[in-house]
Design an enzyme around this catalytic site. Structure first.
Site, PDB file in Angstrom:
ATOM      1  N   ASP A 177      55.958  29.536  91.492  1.00 54.54           N
ATOM      2  CA  ASP A 177      55.639  28.695  90.340  1.00 54.54           C
ATOM      3  C   ASP A 177      54.245  28.106  90.585  1.00 54.54           C
ATOM      4  OD1 ASP A 177      55.317  26.569  88.570  1.00 54.54           O
ATOM      5  OD2 ASP A 177      57.424  25.973  88.684  1.00 54.54           O
ATOM      6  N   VAL A 178      53.294  28.436  89.731  1.00 53.52           N
ATOM      7  CA  VAL A 178      51.909  28.011  89.990  1.00 53.52           C
ATOM      8  C   VAL A 178      51.700  26.505  89.841  1.00 53.52           C
ATOM      9  CG1 VAL A 178      50.831  30.233  89.453  1.00 53.52           C
ATOM     10  CG2 VAL A 178      51.166  28.551  87.613  1.00 53.52           C
ATOM     11  N   ASN A 204      45.855  33.865  85.197  1.00 52.78           N
ATOM     12  CA  ASN A 204      46.373  34.395  83.930  1.00 52.78           C
ATOM     13  C   ASN A 204      47.633  33.671  83.441  1.00 52.78           C
ATOM     14  OD1 ASN A 204      46.986  36.848  81.962  1.00 52.78           O
ATOM     15  ND2 ASN A 204      48.827  36.560  83.209  1.00 52.78           N
ATOM     16  N   TYR A 235      47.916  24.310  73.685  1.00 54.73           N
ATOM     17  CA  TYR A 235      47.466  25.632  74.152  1.00 54.73           C
ATOM     18  C   TYR A 235      45.968  25.825  73.905  1.00 54.73           C
ATOM     19  CZ  TYR A 235      46.999  30.711  74.478  1.00 54.73           C
ATOM     20  OH  TYR A 235      46.560  31.975  74.793  1.00 54.73           O
ATOM     21  N   LYS A 259      42.927  26.241  76.721  1.00 52.70           N
ATOM     22  CA  LYS A 259      42.070  27.425  76.799  1.00 52.70           C
ATOM     23  C   LYS A 259      40.589  27.041  76.657  1.00 52.70           C
ATOM     24  CE  LYS A 259      45.098  30.093  77.966  1.00 52.70           C
ATOM     25  NZ  LYS A 259      45.007  30.928  79.172  1.00 52.70           N
ATOM     26  N   THR A 303      53.125  38.945  70.783  1.00 54.04           N
ATOM     27  CA  THR A 303      52.890  39.757  69.574  1.00 54.04           C
ATOM     28  C   THR A 303      54.062  40.705  69.334  1.00 54.04           C
ATOM     29  OG1 THR A 303      51.402  41.001  71.025  1.00 54.04           O
ATOM     30  CG2 THR A 303      50.369  39.745  69.277  1.00 54.04           C
TER      31      THR A 303
HETATM   32  N1  LIG Z   1      48.957  37.653  74.086  1.00 55.72           N
HETATM   33  C1  LIG Z   1      47.851  37.351  73.443  1.00 55.72           C
HETATM   34  O1  LIG Z   1      47.643  37.761  72.276  1.00 55.72           O
HETATM   35  C2  LIG Z   1      46.776  36.521  74.126  1.00 55.72           C
HETATM   36  C3  LIG Z   1      45.595  36.237  73.428  1.00 55.72           C
HETATM   37  C4  LIG Z   1      44.607  35.492  74.037  1.00 55.72           C
HETATM   38  C5  LIG Z   1      44.775  35.062  75.348  1.00 55.72           C
HETATM   39  N2  LIG Z   1      45.920  35.348  76.008  1.00 55.72           N
HETATM   40  C6  LIG Z   1      46.040  34.865  77.391  1.00 55.72           C
HETATM   41  O2  LIG Z   1      46.438  35.934  78.230  1.00 55.72           O
HETATM   42  C7  LIG Z   1      47.255  35.439  79.277  1.00 55.72           C
HETATM   43  C8  LIG Z   1      48.572  36.199  79.291  1.00 55.72           C
HETATM   44  O3  LIG Z   1      49.195  36.013  78.026  1.00 55.72           O
HETATM   45  P1  LIG Z   1      50.543  36.765  77.649  1.00 55.72           P
HETATM   46  O4  LIG Z   1      50.613  36.771  76.173  1.00 55.72           O
HETATM   47  O5  LIG Z   1      50.683  38.014  78.408  1.00 55.72           O
HETATM   48  O6  LIG Z   1      51.605  35.678  78.158  1.00 55.72           O
HETATM   49  P2  LIG Z   1      53.110  35.844  78.635  1.00 55.72           P
HETATM   50  O7  LIG Z   1      53.849  34.612  78.237  1.00 55.72           O
HETATM   51  O8  LIG Z   1      53.674  37.155  78.251  1.00 55.72           O
HETATM   52  O9  LIG Z   1      52.909  35.851  80.209  1.00 55.72           O
HETATM   53  C9  LIG Z   1      52.550  34.692  80.877  1.00 55.72           C
HETATM   54  C10 LIG Z   1      53.047  34.817  82.284  1.00 55.72           C
HETATM   55  O10 LIG Z   1      52.854  33.563  82.938  1.00 55.72           O
HETATM   56  C11 LIG Z   1      54.011  33.295  83.691  1.00 55.72           C
HETATM   57  N3  LIG Z   1      54.179  31.877  83.944  1.00 55.72           N
HETATM   58  C12 LIG Z   1      54.446  30.893  83.066  1.00 55.72           C
HETATM   59  N4  LIG Z   1      54.604  29.728  83.714  1.00 55.72           N
HETATM   60  C13 LIG Z   1      54.415  30.003  85.036  1.00 55.72           C
HETATM   61  C14 LIG Z   1      54.479  29.223  86.207  1.00 55.72           C
HETATM   62  N5  LIG Z   1      54.744  27.910  86.169  1.00 55.72           N
HETATM   63  N6  LIG Z   1      54.247  29.823  87.402  1.00 55.72           N
HETATM   64  C15 LIG Z   1      53.975  31.144  87.451  1.00 55.72           C
HETATM   65  N7  LIG Z   1      53.913  31.938  86.383  1.00 55.72           N
HETATM   66  C16 LIG Z   1      54.142  31.361  85.188  1.00 55.72           C
HETATM   67  C17 LIG Z   1      55.153  33.845  82.842  1.00 55.72           C
HETATM   68  O11 LIG Z   1      56.323  34.031  83.632  1.00 55.72           O
HETATM   69  C18 LIG Z   1      54.545  35.143  82.354  1.00 55.72           C
HETATM   70  O12 LIG Z   1      54.733  36.181  83.281  1.00 55.72           O
HETATM   71  C19 LIG Z   1      47.429  33.948  79.027  1.00 55.72           C
HETATM   72  O13 LIG Z   1      46.528  33.214  79.815  1.00 55.72           O
HETATM   73  C20 LIG Z   1      47.094  33.790  77.556  1.00 55.72           C
HETATM   74  O14 LIG Z   1      46.591  32.525  77.246  1.00 55.72           O
HETATM   75  C21 LIG Z   1      46.928  36.052  75.426  1.00 55.72           C
END
Ligand SMILES: NC(=O)c1ccc[n+]([C@@H]2O[C@H](COP(=O)([O-])OP(=O)(O)OC[C@H]3O[C@@H](n4cnc5c(N)ncnc54)[C@H](O)[C@@H]3O)[C@@H](O)[C@H]2O)c1
Length: 274
Positions: A67-68, A94, A156, A160, A194
């Site tokens: 857990d980060v 990430n 959020y 960011k 998405t």
């Molecule tokens: N999906 C999109 O369209 C999109 C667009 C712009 C930016 N992003 C960015 O890309 C990155 C990934 O997004 P995503 O959509 O794949 O998200 P997601 O929710 O699918 O994945 C996020 C990951 O973070 C992990 N996580 C959450 N809390 C945690 C904790 N306390 N300790 C460790 N891990 C933890 C989750 O378990 C998950 O594996 C994020 O930083 C998001 O802001 C995503």
């Protein structure tokens, strides 16, 4: 992969940590970094999912459940990397939480989401830096969501936007050590978020996304990973402290979505009064 071939890959010999890598874009980033030759340590929640991603990559990946938001858990990850590899070249912050109720968000929600998205990235970087040398790179995940107004969201996007700011600040502090700090800002990307909005149908996601992304679809996690992989190479050695949009053109458009005023009047005309 033959040893000779592996040593020619762009990230050969480098060691990477990717947080939040058990699903979504994080897992895609980890796959790209590994396929470009890095040893990748996936960090995140969900042991089964994380192990499955690591196993799908093969010998060049392993998963640590952590857990980060826990300093002790971050220390465990860093100690593991230091002991196993004796070096850390790439840190990708990430991990994220999407918990956000806009203006109605509670104090606890503010603390929780900022803790995962922003504070943990800062602390992970702080703890990683002593193990990083000249030529290393930290890449933070921003988002187009942190650059524009949007209904019903506050935490959020704030997290960011702040990621881009700490990218600049840390880039200044770490430049003397030869450590570069950058961010990438994806727009809509094929990921669990998405997927849930499009009932898992990528054609639906692409069709809706086409309206907002001039390249005509939503992004793929691999495309985010490809840019991060480039940033981690010496080919990006003169880049630090900046954000790189990885967004199919989303952020170059204004609110008119690239459509001329004349065309909007044709499309909406008197109907706008209805
Ligand atoms: N999906 C999109 O369209 C999109 C667009 C712009 C930016 N992003 C960015 O890309 C990155 C990934 O997004 P995503 O959509 O794949 O998200 P997601 O929710 O699918 O994945 C996020 C990951 O973070 C992990 N996580 C959450 N809390 C945690 C904790 N306390 N300790 C460790 N891990 C933890 C989750 O378990 C998950 O594996 C994020 O930083 C998001 O802001 C995503």
């Amino acid at each position: 992969m033959a040893q000779e071939q592996a040593s020619q890959l762009a990230l050969a010999g480098k060691v990477a940590i990717v947080t939040g890598a058990s699903q979504g874009i994080g897992s895609d980033i980890a796959k790209v970094l590994a396929s470009d030759g890095a040893q990748v340590v996936l960090v995140g929640l969900g042991a089964d999912a994380g192990q499955a991603v690591a196993q799908s990559i093969g010998d060049s990946a392993c998963f640590i459940e952590a857990d980060v938001t826990s300093d002790e858990a971050i220390d465990r990850c860093i100690d593991f990397v230091a002991e196993k590899f004796g070096r850390l070249d790439i840190l990708v912050n990430n991990a994220c939480s999407y918990v956000d109720q806009g203006l109605g968000s509670s104090r606890d929600q503010w603390f929780q989401t900022l803790n995962v998205n922003l504070i943990s990235a800062a602390i992970f970087t702080q703890k990683a830096v002593p193990h990083m040398g000249k030529g290393s790179v930290v890449v933070n995940l921003g988002s187009t969501g942190g650059k524009f107004g949007a209904a019903g969201r506050a935490i959020y996007p704030a997290s960011k936007a702040a990621m881009l700011q700490i990218t600049r600040n840390f880039a200044v502090d770490l430049a003397p050590k030869g450590i570069r700090v950058l961010s990438v800002s994806p727009a809509w990307t094929w990921s669990p978020a998405t997927q849930s909005m499009s009932a898992g149908n990528i054609e639906v996601a692409d069709a809706v996304g086409a309206r907002f992304h001039p390249l005509g679809r939503v992004g793929r996690g691999e495309e985010v990973g490809n840019v991060i992989s480039f940033l981690a190479t010496d080919k990006a050695s003169w880049m630090t402290g900046v954000d790189i949009p990885v967004d199919g053109g989303f952020s170059m458009l204004g609110p008119d979505q690239g459509v001329s005023p004349r065309e909007w009047f044709v499309r909406l005309g008197p109907d706008a009064l209805a």
